[in-house]
Each structure stands twice: as structure tokens, then as C-alpha cells.
Motif scaffolding. Sequence first.
Motif, short mmCIF file in Angstrom:
data_model
loop_
_atom_site.label_atom_id
_atom_site.label_comp_id
_atom_site.label_asym_id
_atom_site.label_seq_id
_atom_site.Cartn_x
_atom_site.Cartn_y
_atom_site.Cartn_z
N MET A 1 3.63 -8.25 0.35
CA MET A 1 2.17 -8.26 0.43
C MET A 1 1.60 -7.27 -0.59
N LYS A 2 0.45 -7.67 -1.21
CA LYS A 2 -0.13 -6.79 -2.22
C LYS A 2 -0.81 -5.61 -1.55
N LYS A 3 -0.59 -4.41 -2.12
CA LYS A 3 -1.20 -3.21 -1.53
C LYS A 3 -2.65 -3.10 -1.96
N LEU A 4 -3.53 -2.68 -0.99
CA LEU A 4 -4.93 -2.47 -1.36
C LEU A 4 -5.04 -1.14 -2.10
N PRO A 5 -5.86 -1.08 -3.16
CA PRO A 5 -6.01 0.21 -3.86
C PRO A 5 -6.64 1.24 -2.92
N VAL A 6 -6.34 2.53 -3.17
CA VAL A 6 -6.81 3.61 -2.29
C VAL A 6 -8.33 3.58 -2.16
N VAL A 7 -9.01 3.32 -3.31
CA VAL A 7 -10.49 3.33 -3.28
C VAL A 7 -11.00 2.28 -2.29
N SER A 8 -10.38 1.07 -2.32
CA SER A 8 -10.82 0.01 -1.41
C SER A 8 -10.56 0.43 0.03
N ARG A 9 -9.44 1.08 0.25
CA ARG A 9 -9.14 1.51 1.63
C ARG A 9 -10.19 2.49 2.13
#
Length: 368
Positions: A1-9
Motif C-alpha cells: 500500500m502507498k504511504k501517505l506523505p507526512v504533510v497529508s497525515r
Amino acid sequence: MKKLPVVSRITIITIGMLVHIFLASMVNTVWQDRHVLNHFAYVPLVLAAVWFGKKAVWLALVPGMVPLVLAALGVGHEPLWNDAIRGTFYVAVTFIAGVISDRSRGLRSMARQTKQHLMVAEAKHQELSDMAKEQAAMLAHSSRLAEMGEMAAAMAHELNQPLTGIRNYAGNALYMLEENAGSIDEIKENLELVNQQVDRAAKIIAQMRSLARRAEIDLEPVQINSIIRETLEFLDSQMRLAGVEVVKNLDESLPLVQGDRIRLWLVFMNVAVNARQAMENCENRQLTVTTRYEPDHELPVVIIFKDTGPGFDSGDKLFEPFFTTKAPGKGTGLGLSISHAILHEHQGRIEASNDGGAVFTIRLPHQE
Ligand code: ADP
């Protein structure tokens, strides 16, 4: 699964927190009831714990502390202990979720590391097996050269016999003609003997040629007895000269074998020449070659070379490449290892034992 970027989190968590604060204050001010919607705080908190681990506990202090601060400022709607318990739950749940998330992250990174180690080990294994293959090919190549050398020496020795014969018989015929000493029949007889010796020499050369030509194994249905006869015939003069009596005990009901004629011939040559050499200093020199069919055995075609030499005390080492007890220059130590390899190619085997001399037992499967 693709990881969400920290900013999006961080954005998602912030929106979650704002939604919580908005709903909480709405419910608070409009309906004067915070019980249900206060639980909405767990969504961003647990998300933060899953994404950032135990560190997310700091975030739990925000919804935990705000009602306390409001209560301290006297604008709270619920008893202080109620807000304190809720805040403690926020912190505890976030902490537990964070611990679980950290653990699973640790496990995932361990799995990743193990996978990397496995890949490195696999690459090492591949490298080693390539090296082993390369070395086996080198050994096979040098074995083949040595095999050719050994055979060339044996054949040169064999060629010497017909050449000596040709010289003698041709010399006789020439003498008779020059000196008018013999009858035409006698001269003819000598020339016929020359002819026979030439045939013999041609046969030896043909064998040598086919040996040199063939690199790939060439399996076909073969009669073991006929290869043995050919070998012994080939070695006949050598054996007679060495005073070795050759006894043939061949089972005529032997089935066909799927084999490479030249290679099997080479095996029998190796074993028979070894027997002759082993008996050089013995008084009684006898080589018995037996063939036998044992239908109940998985390798039912049996060939036994038994000599009356001193035998050996080196056991399995005999089949190791370069193992030799012969004087330098006399043995290469490759004959038996090559024979072993050839029989392996035929799904057969060779074993050595002592029984009043050396006994070499060869077993082969019969043709399907
Ligand atoms: P080489 O004949 O060049 O020494 P081989 O692989 O054919 O190499 O034989 C290896 C060794 O096995 C010989 O040096 C000898 O010690 C032993 N050997 C082979 N055949 C016999 C035999 N018939 N009797 C006693 N020893 C034997």
C-alpha cells in the motif's frame, strides 16, 4: 500500500481535531450535551497514534486539557473529575494505540530486514553455486585433457604392437624376395599377416578418433558383453605381455543398457589397465571379468572386475580426483574418478572392495 506523505497525515489529523472541536462546541452550546460527540476525538487521536506511534500522546493532551482549562476558567459545563477522566482516557487510548503501532512498525522493519538478509544470502548462494559450477567445468575440462593424455599413451603403446608386427612380417617378406629364400605361399602368408596388423592398427586409430571427437554423451542401446569383449581384445597383447591371464565369465542373457559405447569402453579400459598395473609385482596374475543379471536389483546389470593383486586400503578415496598411489608420471589419479562420473551419467555406479585382490563392481540400469 502507498504511504501517505507526512504533510497529508498531519492535515487529516488537524481536520479531524477541528471537526471534533467544532462538533463538541456545537453540541455543547446548542444541545448542552457532550457525551456522544466527545468520543469523536478518538478518531484523529487513534489515526495519529497509528501514523506516528507513541509520540501522538502529546496530541491527546489538546482535547484532554481544553475542558480542564475551561473548567479552571469557570466556563466548563461538567464536573472537573468528569473532564479529568475523559482526558486520561484520551491519553491512555492514544498511548496504547501508539505502542501497538510502534510494535507493528518494529515487526515490519524486522521482516524487511530479514527479507533483505534472505536476499543477500540467496545472492551469496547463487554466487557460490556459480563458482562451484565453474570449478566443476574446469575440472571436467582438465579431466578430459588428462583422460585424452592417458588414452593416447595407452593407444600409442597398443599401436606399437601392430607396428612391430608389420616391421617383422614385411622384413621377412622382403628378405625372402631379395634372397629368393621362401616360397610364394610363405611370402603371401607374411604379407597377409602384415595386412592383419594394419587392420588392427586402423582399429586402434579409429577408437582414438571417436574418443577425441565425442564431447557430448551419446546414449543408445548397447550390449555390455560386446563392449567388454572389445576392451579385452584391445588389451589382449598388453595383458599377454604382462603375463596376465584374463578369464571371461559373461552372462549371455544380459539385457541391453542405455549407454554411451565409447565412454563405457573407457571405464572398462581404466579398470582393466589398473588391474594389470596392480598385479605387476604379483606371481599369480589373473583378471576375471564377470557379467551378471540380477532382475530384483534396481540396477540389475552387474559387471565385476576381480584381480589377484594386492588390493587397496584407501577405500572411497580411490574415486576422488587426483588420488593415486602410483609413481609420479605413472598415474594421474583421474581414471577412477572419470569412471565414477561416467557411470553416474548412466544412472549407474561403481564400487570397490577387497577379496583376495581388488574387486570393482559396476552396476547399471537396463534399457526400459
Ligand atoms: P591412477 O591409475 O592414475 O592412479 P585411478 O583413479 O585409475 O588413477 O586409480 C586411483 C588409485 O586406485 C590407484 O592409484 C590405485 O592406488 C588404486 N587402484 C585402482 N585400481 C586398483 C586395483 N585393481 N588394485 C589396487 N589398487 C587399485
